[in-house]
Each structure stands twice: as C-alpha cells, then as structure tokens.
Design a protein around this motif. Structure first.
Motif, PDB file in Angstrom:
ATOM      1  N   GLU A  23       9.987   1.735  30.791  1.00  0.00           N
ATOM      2  CA  GLU A  23      11.179   2.598  30.723  1.00  0.00           C
ATOM      3  C   GLU A  23      11.392   3.282  32.067  1.00  0.00           C
ATOM      4  N   ARG A  24      10.296   3.485  32.788  1.00  0.00           N
ATOM      5  CA  ARG A  24      10.383   4.190  34.068  1.00  0.00           C
ATOM      6  C   ARG A  24       9.294   3.671  34.985  1.00  0.00           C
ATOM      7  N   LYS A  43      14.099   6.922  34.152  1.00  0.00           N
ATOM      8  CA  LYS A  43      13.708   6.648  32.773  1.00  0.00           C
ATOM      9  C   LYS A  43      14.871   6.360  31.828  1.00  0.00           C
ATOM     10  N   GLY A  44      14.703   5.286  31.083  1.00  0.00           N
ATOM     11  CA  GLY A  44      15.607   5.006  29.974  1.00  0.00           C
ATOM     12  C   GLY A  44      17.009   4.604  30.391  1.00  0.00           C
ATOM     13  N   LYS A  45      17.238   4.367  31.688  1.00  0.00           N
ATOM     14  CA  LYS A  45      18.604   4.107  32.124  1.00  0.00           C
ATOM     15  C   LYS A  45      18.823   2.705  32.650  1.00  0.00           C
ATOM     16  N   GLY A  46      17.741   2.025  32.907  1.00  0.00           N
ATOM     17  CA  GLY A  46      17.897   0.679  33.448  1.00  0.00           C
ATOM     18  C   GLY A  46      17.043  -0.300  32.678  1.00  0.00           C
ATOM     19  N   LEU A  47      16.999  -1.506  33.196  1.00  0.00           N
ATOM     20  CA  LEU A  47      16.038  -2.486  32.698  1.00  0.00           C
ATOM     21  C   LEU A  47      15.146  -2.818  33.877  1.00  0.00           C
ATOM     22  N   TRP A  48      13.905  -2.436  33.784  1.00  0.00           N
ATOM     23  CA  TRP A  48      12.954  -2.696  34.872  1.00  0.00           C
ATOM     24  C   TRP A  48      11.863  -3.605  34.313  1.00  0.00           C
ATOM     25  N   MET A  49      11.798  -4.797  34.825  1.00  0.00           N
ATOM     26  CA  MET A  49      10.861  -5.753  34.218  1.00  0.00           C
ATOM     27  C   MET A  49      10.356  -6.776  35.222  1.00  0.00           C
ATOM     28  N   SER A  50       9.232  -7.381  34.864  1.00  0.00           N
ATOM     29  CA  SER A  50       8.671  -8.469  35.659  1.00  0.00           C
ATOM     30  C   SER A  50       8.099  -9.500  34.707  1.00  0.00           C
ATOM     31  N   MET A  51       8.277 -10.757  35.062  1.00  0.00           N
ATOM     32  CA  MET A  51       7.712 -11.763  34.172  1.00  0.00           C
ATOM     33  C   MET A  51       6.928 -12.816  34.932  1.00  0.00           C
ATOM     34  N   VAL A  52       6.016 -13.442  34.210  1.00  0.00           N
ATOM     35  CA  VAL A  52       5.143 -14.456  34.786  1.00  0.00           C
ATOM     36  C   VAL A  52       5.734 -15.835  34.485  1.00  0.00           C
ATOM     37  N   LEU A  53       6.073 -16.582  35.547  1.00  0.00           N
ATOM     38  CA  LEU A  53       6.522 -17.964  35.360  1.00  0.00           C
ATOM     39  C   LEU A  53       5.527 -18.901  36.051  1.00  0.00           C
ATOM     40  N   LYS A  54       5.378 -20.080  35.496  1.00  0.00           N
ATOM     41  CA  LYS A  54       4.502 -21.085  36.103  1.00  0.00           C
ATOM     42  C   LYS A  54       5.278 -22.394  36.224  1.00  0.00           C
ATOM     43  N   PRO A  55       6.261 -22.417  37.130  1.00  0.00           N
ATOM     44  CA  PRO A  55       7.150 -23.576  37.217  1.00  0.00           C
ATOM     45  C   PRO A  55       6.402 -24.813  37.675  1.00  0.00           C
ATOM     46  N   ALA A  78      26.081   0.991  45.658  1.00  0.00           N
ATOM     47  CA  ALA A  78      25.465   0.600  44.385  1.00  0.00           C
ATOM     48  C   ALA A  78      26.246   1.183  43.225  1.00  0.00           C
ATOM     49  N   THR A  79      26.194   0.495  42.104  1.00  0.00           N
ATOM     50  CA  THR A  79      26.850   1.005  40.906  1.00  0.00           C
ATOM     51  C   THR A  79      26.024   0.577  39.698  1.00  0.00           C
ATOM     52  N   SER A  80      26.499   0.959  38.498  1.00  0.00           N
ATOM     53  CA  SER A  80      25.775   0.577  37.280  1.00  0.00           C
ATOM     54  C   SER A  80      26.757  -0.033  36.295  1.00  0.00           C
ATOM     55  N   LEU A  81      26.219  -0.692  35.292  1.00  0.00           N
ATOM     56  CA  LEU A  81      27.085  -1.280  34.272  1.00  0.00           C
ATOM     57  C   LEU A  81      27.853  -0.189  33.537  1.00  0.00           C
ATOM     58  N   GLN A  82      27.185   0.947  33.269  1.00  0.00           N
ATOM     59  CA  GLN A  82      27.862   2.039  32.569  1.00  0.00           C
ATOM     60  C   GLN A  82      29.001   2.617  33.401  1.00  0.00           C
ATOM     61  N   ILE A  83      28.768   2.815  34.685  1.00  0.00           N
ATOM     62  CA  ILE A  83      29.830   3.354  35.553  1.00  0.00           C
ATOM     63  C   ILE A  83      31.015   2.388  35.580  1.00  0.00           C
ATOM     64  N   ALA A 105      21.543  -0.375  34.454  1.00  0.00           N
ATOM     65  CA  ALA A 105      22.343  -0.490  33.236  1.00  0.00           C
ATOM     66  C   ALA A 105      23.117   0.803  32.982  1.00  0.00           C
ATOM     67  N   ASN A 106      22.405   1.834  32.574  1.00  0.00           N
ATOM     68  CA  ASN A 106      23.092   3.052  32.145  1.00  0.00           C
ATOM     69  C   ASN A 106      22.897   4.226  33.095  1.00  0.00           C
ATOM     70  N   LEU A 107      22.737   3.925  34.373  1.00  0.00           N
ATOM     71  CA  LEU A 107      22.695   5.008  35.351  1.00  0.00           C
ATOM     72  C   LEU A 107      24.100   5.608  35.445  1.00  0.00           C
ATOM     73  N   ARG A 108      24.142   6.931  35.663  1.00  0.00           N
ATOM     74  CA  ARG A 108      25.437   7.609  35.785  1.00  0.00           C
ATOM     75  C   ARG A 108      25.654   8.004  37.239  1.00  0.00           C
TER      76      ARG A 108
END
Lengths: 329, 329
Positions: free
Chosen positions: A114-115, A131-143, A228-233, A213-216
C-alpha cells in the motif's frame, strides 16, 4: 467460498439494494446472530453497510485495499499474482521481489504494498508512493527468451498496462518510448525491469510497476504537477484499484503467452498502435550528443527507428526521449 | 622497484646464468649479507636458486603463483585487473565478484583464486578447479551497450581468450558456439557471463573464465577425459599461467575498446575466423525438438545462423550445440 465471501457476493449481486436479515440467514443457512457477526467482521475490514430496521442491510462501500485474499478471489489469471505477497508498508516491492526470486519464488509471484518508504524508479531515481493511492507492485517473471529479446518484455508490459488503464478508466493513455505511460503529455505510470541473466538466458526479470491511481493534486509538488498526473485527476473520480490491478495482470498474462507463442511481432503492432512517440519529432541525448529526428517505428529488437533530417535512419536502443517544443519544429 | 624486484629482474636478464654475490651487491648497492637475506625472502615465495661458492647464485625456477603484486608488475593493461583480488582458496570467484560489484567495485576489478571449493559453470553446473593448475577468475565489466548487445560481449571474451591461448601456447584452440574453447574437439575453457540489467542497460556483467591450464591426465575422471583436456596435456609442457593471464587481459582490453568504438562488426569477423562451428553440421535441442542443419555464420546480434536441410535459414540464440557423428552426415 466461506460465509464472508458468499455474503459479499450476495450484496454485490443486489447492487446496493437492501437485503433483509431473513433472506440473508436463509440463503446462507445460518442464524441472524451469525449474519450480524459476519457483517461486523466485514465492517472491520473496511466494508461500509447501512442497516435499517425491517429493511435489512445494504452495502454502500467496499474497502479500497488490495488484500491478497481479495485479489485471489477477483483475479482470473493462472500464472500472474500466484501467489501475492501483500504489505501495508514496505521499503521497496522491487527489492523484496529480488530476494524472493533469489530464494526460488515461482514465476508470477507478485509483491504489492500500500505504501513504499524507499520506492525505486529508473536510474536510481526515487519513486513517490504514498499510502493507499497508487498501485505499487513488482513481479517475478522467468521468460523463456534469449537475452537479446529482454527489452521487448518491457515494451510488452507497457502495452498491457496501457490497455488495462484504457479499459478500466476510458482515459486516452499512450506509451512514450520505451515504456512511460502518459495522459495529455503527463506521466501516470513507471515501469522498471531488472533482469538477471546467465550468458544468453535471462534467469529472471523483476518487473516493477507504479501507477499513480488515486493521487490528488495536493499529493504533487508544483514541479511534479507540470510533468505528472494521476488517473483520478484526469478522470475526476477515483479508480477502482482492485479492478485495475486484476485487469492489468490479466492483460499481461495473455500478452505474455502470445509473446512466447508468436514472438514480438504482434506485441510490436500493439505497441505502435498505443504509442504517442511515433511520427513525431523526438530528441535524445546520445554518446554523440543531442540528436533530433522523427520517430518512425520500432525495429524487431524493440529499438526506436528514427529518421534524421538528412534522410538517414538511426536506431535508439535506450535513453529518455523528449518531444522538442513546437517552435523548433 | 624495490630490491626484491630489482633482484628478480637481474636474474631474469641473466637467463639462468650464475651471478656472483659481488656483482649483485655492487649492482644493487647493498651488502652481501643483505643480498643473502633477499634471496632467502624470494626462496620463501617459491623462487628456486642454486648457490655455488665462488660462482654465486642462479635462478632455476620462478614460483607458479598469481600473486597480485606480481600481476600488477607484469600486466600492461589500464582497465582490466585494476585492482586484483587474489585468494589462495575461495568458494567461487564469480560469487565474490558479484558482491564486489554490488558494493560499487570499479570496472576491471578482477577476482582470482588458486583454488575454488564451489566453482560455478553454466546452467548451475559445478566447475572443477583444483589448486594451482588452472586459471580461475571473474571480472567486473560495465559495458556501455544496450542490453540487446550483451550476448556479443560473451562472444568477445571467447575471442580474446582464444587469441591469448594461441599466442602463448601455439595450440590450435578454436571456438565452439557460443563460447566454449576446444582443442581437438575437447573443452579447455569455460566462460560464464552473468549480467544485471535495468531496463535496456546492463548495469554490470560478471565474466567468469576457467582455463584448464596445467591439469594433468590424472586430474580428470575417465568420463571427463573423453570431453575435456588441458593446455599442458595438449602441448606436453606446463603453460606459464602468469603469461597467459596477462596476455588474455591485454587481448580482452583491446577488443573491449574496439567493441565500444566500432561495435560488433570486427569482433564478429574475429570470432568467425576462430570458430570450429561454422560450415559444419550442428544440432541443437530447441523448444521445437532436436534440430539439425549447417552453421553458416553469426548474425549481427550474435545468434548462430543455421541453414536447414530444406534450404531455409534459422537462428539459434542459445543452447549447447553438438556436432552429429559423421555417420549421420
């Protein structure tokens, strides 16, 4: 599905209508006291219910949290997000995903927070992850691709994310080469791919994705607001982060499979269709100085093909391109 | 140059002839007692002297050790082997080089060990690294190239190593695609490149090189003997490991500079000239099964171009190729 899940499903089907305690207890085959306890449990998780005597309950709001249980329930993928490691707060999802991969985490492992207190962007830049305003993620790929093709994977992630954002928000997101997502010329997302390779094979790639995502507006400094901007803006209303997350992972899974089956060809077409870089004047700081030309396409390796003013063509394999101001065009 | 170094230089110039204590003490401007102490010190480092009264000393044997001080003295590079981290014994030079790179070690940093207890080869294979008989090393490179070109760097290392071996031993070493070195069809060297990349940039590449220099027949199991050999076995005499190390690093440094200046073109030509894979039947286990054809060249990305029996051409980006037995040709 446990009782809480069935309860949520039932309220979702009623789409905000009241459901009587009697109907709930009959449908779920438990006492009205038990129903009350489950509703209280859901309230503690962030669900908001209205309770009116003789009418029953209705669901007003679902929690805007990305809990792994909820993700597991919503997500229609087979590979990506299996499993999810979820944190309220984390230094960096990217750093943890590297550790998990080193310890043998399966392909598709997703780390989401979340943060982030030490979110990382490209070239060692910090990434602002409130916190709680975006999507922050990382993923493991094995192409299962040769190392030569690894940069194509980053372009693929940009395509999946751009398609997901368009589907969920209807906003006109576009891709700036190689993998920035823009709306109205301003950045809404960053992608960072870090790969560990042995000779001509990538062993694993950690794909980090940050979506504003939801940053103001007041989440940005004046300086950032210009670029920079956000989807919510942009859309004027909050985006359902869970829906966006699931859509993105589903798009990515399907393009990733296509990439393994048919190579970069179809991905390249999709990228070009979503690009805001093509058929435009672009410039790039290269080893030979600042070079300007017209971007005309991707080559088969993922490099940007640029036509220079003397009519010759060149390829850019990396860099941060700029669109020169109109006056210089 | 300190007195020990001057002493060695003087004995080397005499090429095994006796030098009187008188001459030594006059040339180095120190007492004969001091000369005796310096000779004892050198003996403790592995130098072998013969001392004969009224004739003086002569140098019979230099130590076959790769001490960093000695390397620093012999090596004519500016980048590679600056600095050298030398160990009598180490788990894996590759693993330590990764740690050093993560901590910010400069490009050119070399890790070398007389013996590895957990030497690593390609695809997680173990690498047999007995003490004092081979050259086991890993170095930190930070190539300024796009990720697409990283596999070319491994081919470049094979070229540098092949040229160094030919120069130092006159043995007809050749390259089997992508980067195995063979003499008479048997393997004498392995190269393992591990790269850490961010998006389309390699951050650093750890190049591990193992050369079976002075291994003897009884260092190999019967099984290994069929597929592997050493420079000593092939030439019938021990190779000067220090000379080979220096020659390799010097070749590598000059090709690495050429690669940055002129790209893969000249490296490709050198690789093709040293290849034992071209214009031969080759086969490879691919995702589409065992494929056989005739290797006809490298493409610009470093992939092997193979003409299949139906006349079409295909590219192999990775794999361990085999030469089919003649009966099937």
């Amino acid at each position: 599905m446990n009782i809480n899940e069935r309860l949520i499903r039932l309220f979702e089907q009623k789409e905000g209508e009241f459901v009587s305690g009697e109907e709930l207890s009959a449908t779920l085959s438990c006492s009205r006291t038990a129903i009350w306890k489950h509703v209280e449990k859901l309230r503690s998780e962030g669900y908001v219910f209205e309770a009116v005597s003789r009418k029953g309950y209705r669901l007003l709001e679902k929690p805007d949290k990305l809990e792994p249980e909820l993700i597991g329930r919503m997500l229609k993928t087979e590979l990506l997000g299996r499993p999810v490691h979820y944190y309220e707060q984390l230094g960096s999802t990217q750093t943890l995903a590297h550790e998990l991969a080193r310890e043998g985490a399966p392909e598709g492992t997703l780390v989401i927070a979340e943060r982030q207190t030490a979110g990382r962007g490209r070239m060692g830049r910090k990434w602002h992850s409130p916190k709680g305003k975006g999507l922050w993620m990382s993923m493991v790929l094995k192409p299962r691709i040769p190392l030569q093709f690894a940069p194509q994977l980053t372009l693929l992630v940009a395509v999946a994310l751009c398609r997901a954002i368009r589907q969920v928000t209807s906003l006109p997101a576009g891709i700036k080469w190689p993998n920035d997502l823009l709306i109205g010329g301003k950045k809404i997302s960053g992608i960072l791919s870090e790969s560990i390779s042995e000779d001509e094979h990538p062993l694993y790639v950690i794909v980090g994705v940050g979506i504003s995502a939801n940053l103001r507006e007041d989440d940005y400094t004046e300086e950032l607001k210009a670029v920079a901007t956000s989807l919510q803006i942009e859309s004027g209303k909050p985006v359902d982060r869970m829906e966006l997350l699931c859509r993105f992972l589903e798009e990515l899974e399907s393009l990733y499979a296509l990439f393994h089956q048919q190579g970069f060809g179809p991905i390249k077409l999709l990228w070009e269709a979503l690009s805001v870089s093509l058929n435009r004047r672009v410039r790039n700081q290269t080893a030979n100085g600042l070079i300007e030309g017209t971007a005309i396409g991707l080559d088969d390796s993922g490099a940007l093909t640029v036509r220079l003013d003397d009519g010759t063509e060149t390829k850019w394999y990396s860099g941060t391109i700029e669109f020169p101001p109109l006056s210089s065009q």
